[in-house]
Design a protein around this motif. Structure first.
Motif, PDB file in Angstrom:
ATOM      1  N   PRO A 184      -2.285  16.032  -8.419  1.00 19.09           N
ATOM      2  CA  PRO A 184      -2.559  17.231  -7.615  1.00 19.09           C
ATOM      3  C   PRO A 184      -3.400  16.951  -6.374  1.00 19.09           C
ATOM      4  N   LYS A 185      -4.093  15.817  -6.333  1.00 17.45           N
ATOM      5  CA  LYS A 185      -4.914  15.487  -5.174  1.00 17.45           C
ATOM      6  C   LYS A 185      -4.190  14.556  -4.195  1.00 17.45           C
ATOM      7  N   GLY A 186      -3.031  14.050  -4.596  1.00 16.62           N
ATOM      8  CA  GLY A 186      -2.256  13.176  -3.710  1.00 16.62           C
ATOM      9  C   GLY A 186      -2.927  11.854  -3.402  1.00 16.62           C
ATOM     10  N   VAL A 187      -3.720  11.330  -4.339  1.00 15.87           N
ATOM     11  CA  VAL A 187      -4.441  10.083  -4.078  1.00 15.87           C
ATOM     12  C   VAL A 187      -3.692   8.845  -4.566  1.00 15.87           C
ATOM     13  N   ILE A 188      -2.510   9.048  -5.130  1.00 15.23           N
ATOM     14  CA  ILE A 188      -1.695   7.910  -5.561  1.00 15.23           C
ATOM     15  C   ILE A 188      -0.552   7.753  -4.566  1.00 15.23           C
ATOM     16  N   ARG A 189      -0.417   6.575  -4.013  1.00 14.01           N
ATOM     17  CA  ARG A 189       0.614   6.300  -3.023  1.00 14.01           C
ATOM     18  C   ARG A 189       1.446   5.093  -3.459  1.00 14.01           C
ATOM     19  N   LEU A 190       2.664   5.021  -2.976  1.00 14.20           N
ATOM     20  CA  LEU A 190       3.511   3.854  -3.204  1.00 14.20           C
ATOM     21  C   LEU A 190       3.359   2.912  -2.023  1.00 14.20           C
ATOM     22  N   ILE A 191       3.052   1.649  -2.317  1.00 16.18           N
ATOM     23  CA  ILE A 191       2.918   0.638  -1.281  1.00 16.18           C
ATOM     24  C   ILE A 191       3.768  -0.572  -1.690  1.00 16.18           C
ATOM     25  N   PRO A 192       4.132  -1.438  -0.739  1.00 18.88           N
ATOM     26  CA  PRO A 192       4.917  -2.624  -1.095  1.00 18.88           C
ATOM     27  C   PRO A 192       4.257  -3.423  -2.218  1.00 18.88           C
ATOM     28  N   PHE A 193       5.052  -3.857  -3.169  1.00 16.07           N
ATOM     29  CA  PHE A 193       4.526  -4.515  -4.367  1.00 16.07           C
ATOM     30  C   PHE A 193       3.654  -5.725  -4.038  1.00 16.07           C
ATOM     31  N   ASP A 194       4.023  -6.475  -3.022  1.00 14.49           N
ATOM     32  CA  ASP A 194       3.295  -7.701  -2.684  1.00 14.49           C
ATOM     33  C   ASP A 194       2.118  -7.469  -1.738  1.00 14.49           C
ATOM     34  N   SER A 195       1.764  -6.220  -1.506  1.00 13.16           N
ATOM     35  CA  SER A 195       0.651  -5.926  -0.600  1.00 13.16           C
ATOM     36  C   SER A 195      -0.634  -6.568  -1.100  1.00 13.16           C
TER      37      SER A 195
END
Length: 265
Positions: A184-195
């Protein structure tokens, strides 16, 4: 005789009607039968079978139908990644294109020891419920509530709550994005796996305000931005954000950050 006649005739009529309905149903089934594209079945056999919904469809079968209908890309299954995309592309007779494996990342470092609270929460262990009470118990308006709604929805057991914030197990994460969509807070994001680096904060308040409720939150000082040799990190709205298309993973931003809010693997 009349008694037998009264029973036998209705019974025969009932049986006859049942047989007639059976014939009509069989005819209707053939007349209105919609032949399923065999490619859809082949695609289903290639998909992981997780039925997680991360692709935006109800399940693997629904995604397969959408791909065959041209409504979804052959690379729509984030869980299957490049390997599955390549197999589906072969079935569909198209190019798979470039597929970037993604992973979930919690953009918050507000653990119990780092963040300050505005009240003591006592209620359902659900972030959505707690967020209705002033956005949760933490003073930071953008901080992880830490009650595990993401944990409950993750189909791969890849995320857990530790010390008041959610933490992703990268070895289990399949990049489906369900945790991100349920937060609900939108604090989880998808980023490139190898970041190699990420910013563990999403607060948009000014530095002084951030210091009042978090010991490690981003204060928008721009030291990371000024020292990044590839121009991959910018401070926008008082918080640093990384452009992963430009990031080389050098880690200079993490070294220069005075709050140590930029993390490097």
């Amino acid at each position: 005789m009349n008694f037998i006649h009264d029973i036998l005739v209705p019974a025969l009529i009932f049986v006859g009607l049942g047989a007639l309905m059976g014939v009509l149903l069989a005819v209707a089934t053939k007349l209105f039968h919609v032949k399923k594209d065999e490619r859809a079945e082949e695609i289903v056999s290639c998909l992981p079978g997780a039925n997680c919904g991360g692709c935006g469809y109800a399940g693997c079968s629904a995604l397969a139908d959408a791909i065959v209908a041209g409504e979804a890309k052959v690379s729509s299954c984030t869980v299957g990644g490049a390997e599955v995309a390549s197999k589906i592309a072969g079935i569909m007779g198209v190019e798979a294109g470039k597929t970037v494996r993604m992973r979930a990342q919690v953009m918050c470092s507000g653990t119990h020891s780092n963040s300050k609270k505005k009240y003591i929460y006592s209620g359902a262990a659900d972030c959505a419920a707690a967020s209705k009470l002033g956005g949760g118990d933490k003073l930071c308006p953008n901080g992880c509530i830490g009650l595990g709604t993401c944990v409950a929805h993750c189909p791969f057991d890849a995320i857990h709550v530790e010390n008041g914030i959610a933490k992703v197990d990268n070895s289990r994460c399949r990049g489906c994005g369900i945790c991100a969509s349920t937060c609900p807070k939108g604090v989880i994001r998808l980023i490139p796996f190898d970041s190699a680096v990420w910013v563990g904060c999403m607060s948009h308040d000014n530095g002084r305000t951030v210091r009042s409720y978090c010991d490690v939150g981003c204060i928008g000082c721009k030291l990371c931005e000024k020292n990044c040799p590839s121009g991959a990190i910018k401070v926008d709205g008082n918080v640093a954000a990384i452009d992963y298309d430009k990031c080389t993973g050098c880690g200079i931003c993490a070294e220069k950050c005075p709050r140590k809010i930029i993390h490097k693997i």
